[in-house]
Design an enzyme around this catalytic site. Structure first.
Site, PDB file in Angstrom:
ATOM      1  N   GLY A  73       0.777  -1.297   0.011  1.00 15.68           N
ATOM      2  CA  GLY A  73      -0.071   0.057   0.186  1.00 15.68           C
ATOM      3  C   GLY A  73       0.912   1.345  -0.052  1.00 15.68           C
ATOM      4  O   GLY A  73       2.176   1.322  -0.147  1.00 15.68           O
ATOM      5  N   TYR A  74       0.151   2.299  -0.200  1.00 17.55           N
ATOM      6  CA  TYR A  74       0.775   3.702  -0.119  1.00 17.55           C
ATOM      7  C   TYR A  74       1.811   3.891   1.091  1.00 17.55           C
ATOM      8  O   TYR A  74       3.143   4.602   0.661  1.00 17.55           O
ATOM      9  CB  TYR A  74      -0.459   4.736  -0.042  1.00 17.55           C
ATOM     10  CG  TYR A  74       0.000   6.106  -0.011  1.00 17.55           C
ATOM     11  CD1 TYR A  74       0.622   6.552  -1.657  1.00 17.55           C
ATOM     12  CD2 TYR A  74       0.409   7.202   0.732  1.00 17.55           C
ATOM     13  CE1 TYR A  74       0.912   7.889  -1.834  1.00 17.55           C
ATOM     14  CE2 TYR A  74       0.774   8.361   0.652  1.00 17.55           C
ATOM     15  CZ  TYR A  74       0.990   8.885  -0.781  1.00 17.55           C
ATOM     16  OH  TYR A  74       1.563   9.953  -1.169  1.00 17.55           O
ATOM     17  N   GLY A 114       2.550   1.480   3.341  1.00 10.87           N
ATOM     18  CA  GLY A 114       3.197   0.092   3.734  1.00 10.87           C
ATOM     19  C   GLY A 114       4.429   0.053   2.974  1.00 10.87           C
ATOM     20  O   GLY A 114       5.354  -0.491   3.460  1.00 10.87           O
ATOM     21  N   ARG A 142      -0.964 -12.055   0.860  1.00 14.61           N
ATOM     22  CA  ARG A 142      -2.172 -12.370   0.875  1.00 14.61           C
ATOM     23  C   ARG A 142      -2.666 -13.144  -0.548  1.00 14.61           C
ATOM     24  O   ARG A 142      -2.049 -12.716  -1.401  1.00 14.61           O
ATOM     25  CB  ARG A 142      -3.196 -11.464   1.265  1.00 14.61           C
ATOM     26  CG  ARG A 142      -3.100 -10.814   2.655  1.00 14.61           C
ATOM     27  CD  ARG A 142      -3.520  -9.472   2.851  1.00 14.61           C
ATOM     28  NE  ARG A 142      -4.838  -9.411   2.829  1.00 14.61           N
ATOM     29  CZ  ARG A 142      -5.720  -8.216   2.881  1.00 14.61           C
ATOM     30  NH1 ARG A 142      -4.918  -7.111   3.151  1.00 14.61           N
ATOM     31  NH2 ARG A 142      -6.840  -8.133   2.897  1.00 14.61           N
ATOM     32  N   LYS A 180     -11.007   2.714  14.390  1.00 17.16           N
ATOM     33  CA  LYS A 180      -9.820   2.490  14.962  1.00 17.16           C
ATOM     34  C   LYS A 180      -9.713   2.426  16.405  1.00 17.16           C
ATOM     35  O   LYS A 180      -8.790   1.544  17.011  1.00 17.16           O
ATOM     36  CB  LYS A 180      -8.708   3.884  14.401  1.00 17.16           C
ATOM     37  CG  LYS A 180      -8.631   3.874  12.860  1.00 17.16           C
ATOM     38  CD  LYS A 180      -7.891   4.820  12.546  1.00 17.16           C
ATOM     39  CE  LYS A 180      -7.457   5.008  11.178  1.00 17.16           C
ATOM     40  NZ  LYS A 180      -6.471   6.248  10.786  1.00 17.16           N
ATOM     41  N   ARG A 238      -7.941  -0.373  18.829  1.00 18.08           N
ATOM     42  CA  ARG A 238      -7.067   0.108  19.995  1.00 18.08           C
ATOM     43  C   ARG A 238      -7.659  -0.798  21.334  1.00 18.08           C
ATOM     44  O   ARG A 238      -6.941  -1.253  21.990  1.00 18.08           O
ATOM     45  CB  ARG A 238      -7.171   1.638  20.501  1.00 18.08           C
ATOM     46  CG  ARG A 238      -6.316   2.372  19.215  1.00 18.08           C
ATOM     47  CD  ARG A 238      -6.145   3.798  19.940  1.00 18.08           C
ATOM     48  NE  ARG A 238      -5.543   4.531  19.064  1.00 18.08           N
ATOM     49  CZ  ARG A 238      -5.026   5.969  19.616  1.00 18.08           C
ATOM     50  NH1 ARG A 238      -5.338   6.263  20.654  1.00 18.08           N
ATOM     51  NH2 ARG A 238      -4.423   6.699  18.606  1.00 18.08           N
TER      52      ARG A 238
END
Length: 312
Positions: free
Chosen positions: A13-14, A16, A35, A136, A140
């Site tokens: 990803g961007y 990652g 994956r 998110k 957490r």
């Protein structure tokens, strides 16, 4: 810094892919989750192969296969997840990762996918954008309930999305003649080079000063206003833009008739540029908060004047 075994989930990803690169460059044994569906995307698969050429290990696992996730996390000391927050369903996939980390019992640090605004401060955010922050926080809570060692990273505004286009709605390229200033343009914002985000992330993985804390990326020279960002571009390009100030009421009115994704963007921009959600609080060590550039002054972070040079 010693040599860690690091697993990056979402490594194509961007952000990652930058974290994978930073991990390799810092000499860590770097593992990237592969994956099954990645094999159907030629660009992502080629990116994974490029990581392998650089020395990374590809680890096959699936969010739908708990045992494969457990095997993957047992290989490493640190897990960094960078799955996209653009699709809320992806964020909750991290709950499966939390379960795997909990069962494996060997992970010394987990960095979940955040890297934007601090969701703990966004409980009153506008819908539909609030959902991202709420999810998110669900992740957490799962991390903390499982007593998993962690660091939360608030990286604020990625330059590619907020700087190159001077934070305008629409294309990611600089405007040529007109620019909309949000409010009076004097609210402080934090802009970050994406490679610097990756560097700070990797530097924190063995640092006890960031254990079970939120690390904000707030390098002082990148804490500037929207108006200052525009003026920086004008000086670099030699092109004076016609500026129009947009009130908060008129800005929120832009949501009408937009699809959900566009409404999310408008809502987030409202919190950043009108409410000042990135800078309207002090970083408080008593609340388990730290600031990256203070911890790692040796990092020569990119200033936005330099970031903008590529757009000339």
């Amino acid at each position: 810094m010693g040599r860690c075994r690091v697993l990056v989930v979402g490594g194509t990803g961007y952000i990652g892919k930058r974290i994978v690169k930073a991990s390799i460059e810092h000499g860590h044994d770097t593992y990237v989750l592969k994956r099954p569906e990645t094999g159907l995307d030629i660009e992502k698969f080629q990116l994974l192969l490029s990581f392998k050429k650089q020395g990374a290990h590809l680890v096959e696992a699936s969010f739908s296969d708990h045992e494969s996730l457990v095997r993957a996390v047992k290989l490493v000391d640190v897990v960094i997840c960078t799955v996209s927050g653009a699709h809320s369903r992806s964020l909750l996939l991290q709950l499966k990762l939390v379960e795997a980390i909990k069962e494996a019992g060997n992970v010394k640090r987990f960095i979940p996918s955040e890297f934007g605004m601090d969701p703990a401060r966004m409980g009153d955010a506008l819908e539909p954008g609030r959902e991202t922050f709420d999810l998110k926080m669900v992740v957490r809570k799962a991390i903390e309930d499982a007593n998993i060692p962690h660091t939360y990273i608030s990286a604020n505004c990625f330059g590619g999305y907020f700087v190159g286009n001077l934070s305008q709605l629409g294309p990611l390229t600089p405007p040529s003649d007109k620019v909309t200033i949000y409010g009076d343009g004097n609210v402080k914002v934090v802009y970050m080079d994406e490679d610097d985000v990756a560097t700070y992330t990797i530097m924190t993985i063995e640092d006890d000063r960031t254990l079970n804390k939120t690390m904000y990326l707030r390098p002082p020279e990148n804490v500037i206003t929207h108006r200052q960002l525009v003026e920086t571009w004008e000086k670099l390009s030699g092109n004076q833009l016609q500026k129009t100030e947009l009130s908060s009421q008129d800005f929120l009115a832009l949501m009408e008739g937009k699809d959900v994704a566009e409404q999310v963007v408008i809502g987030h921009l409202y919190h950043i540029y009108y409410e000042g959600c990135l800078t309207n609080f002090d970083i408080d060590a008593a609340q388990d908060q730290v600031e990256a550039s203070s911890l790692y002054p040796e990092v020569e972070y990119i200033r936005m004047k330099d970031y903008l040079m590529i757009y000339l």
